[in-house]
Design a protein around this motif. Structure first.
Motif, mmCIF file in Angstrom:
data_model
loop_
_atom_site.group_PDB
_atom_site.id
_atom_site.type_symbol
_atom_site.label_atom_id
_atom_site.label_comp_id
_atom_site.label_asym_id
_atom_site.label_seq_id
_atom_site.Cartn_x
_atom_site.Cartn_y
_atom_site.Cartn_z
ATOM 1 N N ALA A 140 0.828 -1.213 0.000
ATOM 2 C CA ALA A 140 0.000 0.000 0.000
ATOM 3 C C ALA A 140 0.856 1.255 0.000
ATOM 4 N N ILE A 141 1.907 1.251 0.807
ATOM 5 C CA ILE A 141 2.759 2.441 0.892
ATOM 6 C C ILE A 141 3.535 2.647 -0.400
ATOM 7 N N VAL A 142 4.075 1.562 -0.964
ATOM 8 C CA VAL A 142 4.841 1.687 -2.205
ATOM 9 C C VAL A 142 3.954 2.148 -3.357
ATOM 10 N N VAL A 143 2.748 1.594 -3.450
ATOM 11 C CA VAL A 143 1.828 2.003 -4.515
ATOM 12 C C VAL A 143 1.476 3.486 -4.361
ATOM 13 N N GLY A 144 1.177 3.913 -3.138
ATOM 14 C CA GLY A 144 0.848 5.320 -2.917
ATOM 15 C C GLY A 144 1.997 6.240 -3.296
ATOM 16 N N MET A 145 3.215 5.898 -2.875
ATOM 17 C CA MET A 145 4.369 6.737 -3.194
ATOM 18 C C MET A 145 4.682 6.707 -4.682
ATOM 19 N N ALA A 146 4.485 5.559 -5.336
ATOM 20 C CA ALA A 146 4.752 5.465 -6.781
ATOM 21 C C ALA A 146 3.808 6.357 -7.579
ATOM 22 N N VAL A 147 2.526 6.344 -7.208
ATOM 23 C CA VAL A 147 1.573 7.205 -7.908
ATOM 24 C C VAL A 147 1.887 8.675 -7.627
ATOM 25 N N GLY A 148 2.259 8.977 -6.385
ATOM 26 C CA GLY A 148 2.671 10.341 -6.067
ATOM 27 C C GLY A 148 3.905 10.762 -6.852
ATOM 28 N N LEU A 149 4.811 9.813 -7.062
ATOM 29 C CA LEU A 149 6.006 10.091 -7.862
ATOM 30 C C LEU A 149 5.634 10.447 -9.303
ATOM 31 N N VAL A 150 4.673 9.722 -9.854
ATOM 32 C CA VAL A 150 4.219 10.022 -11.219
ATOM 33 C C VAL A 150 3.574 11.404 -11.264
ATOM 34 N N ASN A 151 2.737 11.711 -10.284
ATOM 35 C CA ASN A 151 2.130 13.045 -10.223
ATOM 36 C C ASN A 151 3.196 14.133 -10.171
ATOM 37 N N GLY A 152 4.150 13.954 -9.277
ATOM 38 C CA GLY A 152 5.195 14.953 -9.114
ATOM 39 C C GLY A 152 6.047 15.120 -10.357
ATOM 40 N N ALA A 153 6.359 14.012 -11.031
ATOM 41 C CA ALA A 153 7.170 14.087 -12.246
ATOM 42 C C ALA A 153 6.422 14.826 -13.354
ATOM 43 N N LEU A 154 5.136 14.545 -13.506
ATOM 44 C CA LEU A 154 4.356 15.222 -14.535
ATOM 45 C C LEU A 154 4.266 16.724 -14.273
ATOM 46 N N ILE A 155 4.158 17.090 -12.995
ATOM 47 C CA ILE A 155 3.992 18.502 -12.649
ATOM 48 C C ILE A 155 5.327 19.240 -12.654
#
Length: 369
Positions: A140-155
């Motif tokens: 759960a933590i890795v999935v949450g951080m991975a999606v946040g990483l994608v958000n941050g990279a796009l922004i």
């Protein structure tokens, strides 16, 4: 005839100045300046707003006692109801901590509810549950951080507007969660995970302890570390932060990773409460989190905000939900009240940081002149 020499007019002599009187006047001016500085400074603003939020909670308590005196007359019920409110606020509260950092940093995250759903669905697959409670929490933590990483990279590096990037992730994460779960509810078979919501320590639910731990960690990170100071700097003026040597892009990326981490923790908590996970879970959590952050005093434009204020905002909304429930009022009326509170909070922000700030600055100049 002899010309008379020109006369020179001497400047008028000022009366002698008493050094003691000058020093006393300086002390009075500096003391007045300090008082005004505290009144409209960051520390004074946060303290006043938090006191106002506590006052709102007291008013809600009085309304509850007036409308349901039969329940509030029982001290045991009052204590149990307070714990229920904190338990109700725990999951959204954890998400709100991450949202507070993102908004202070000048961004916004509309995908937090979808991230919670995706992390919850992914950690409750049969393959993941075979690894036990540790494997579920890690996933759960890795999935949450991975999606946040994608958000941050796009922004940060893709230069997408935060609203658009996270809105797209909201849709994509919900779709992926539905694909993984085959649009079915996945049951959590792990007793350790399920026990997070049902067990208590010293009479206080474990969910409340998790919320307290996340809030304390968030407060320390924001107020006692370089990361927190850089977050405020990036949200207040990104260009000035860049010129000061802050890697604005990397810091923005880390803010969204932090938000994803909080979503991963919230996914475990919500899965424990429902003993299951599905793609539709955590619906509209992004709106609840943003509303709590606004109520707590964080500026939507970034650069200012408090963790304590956001927590109080979450508790206020949870108290309103509880108050409507015990009085048998409709959810529609509850949503209208929440909407009115959000509008009022934004209007108050505009007054406080607009005309009111100009008023204090003008009085500050008059005092020091």
């Amino acid at each position: 005839m002899t010309d008379s020499p020109p006369t020179t007019k001497l400047p008028a002599q000022s009366p002698p100045v008493d050094p003691a009187e000058t020093e006393a006047a300086g002390h009075r001016a500096s003391a007045g300046t300090r008082r005004l500085s505290w009144w409209h400074g960051d520390g004074g603003e946060g303290a006043r707003r938090n006191l106002a939020l506590i006052g709102v909670l007291l008013i809600l308590f009085v309304i509850g006692a007036a409308t349901r005196s039969d329940l509030y007359s029982n001290p045991d019920w009052v204590w149990a109801n307070m714990l229920s409110i904190l338990k109700l606020a725990s999951v959204v509260g954890v998400v709100t901590v991450g949202m507070t950092f993102v908004i202070i940093g000048g961004g916004i995250d509309l995908s937090v509810g979808a991230i919670v759903a995706l992390a919850g669905v992914w950690c409750t697959t049969i393959a993941t549950q075979n690894f036990g409670a540790g494997g579920m929490i890690f996933t759960a933590i890795v999935v949450g951080m991975a999606v946040g990483l994608v958000n941050g990279a796009l922004i940060a590096y893709g230069r997408l507007v935060p609203f658009i990037a996270t809105l797209a992730m909201l849709v994509a994460a919900r779709g992926l969660a539905a694909e993984i779960s085959d649009k079915q509810t996945q049951i959590s078979q792990n007793s350790t995970i399920n026990g997070i919501a049902s067990n208590s320590l010293l009479g206080i639910p474990l969910l409340v302890y998790i919320l307290a731990a996340v809030v304390i960690a968030g407060w320390v990170l924001l107020n006692r570390t370089t990361f927190g100071r850089r977050t405020v700097a990036v949200g207040g003026n990104p260009e000035a932060a860049r010129l000061a040597g802050i890697n604005v892009k990397l810091h923005t990326l880390l803010l969204y990773v932090l938000s994803g981490l909080c979503c991963g923790i919230a996914a475990i908590m919500l899965t424990a409460q429902a003993t299951s996970a599905q793609a539709a879970m955590a619906n509209l959590y992004e709106l609840d989190a943003i509303a709590a952050v606004i109520i707590g005093g964080t500026l939507l434009s970034g650069g200012r905000g408090t963790i304590v204020g956001s927590l109080l905002g979450v508790i206020i909304f949870a108290t309103i939900t509880n108050l409507f429930a015990i009085n048998g009022l409709s959810t529609e009326a509850q949503n209208m009240v929440k909407g009115g509170i959000i509008v009022a909070a934004v209007l108050i922000q505009q007054v406080q940081f607009g005309s009111l700030s100009q008023f204090f600055r003008r009085n500050n100049r008059l005092t020091t002149s």
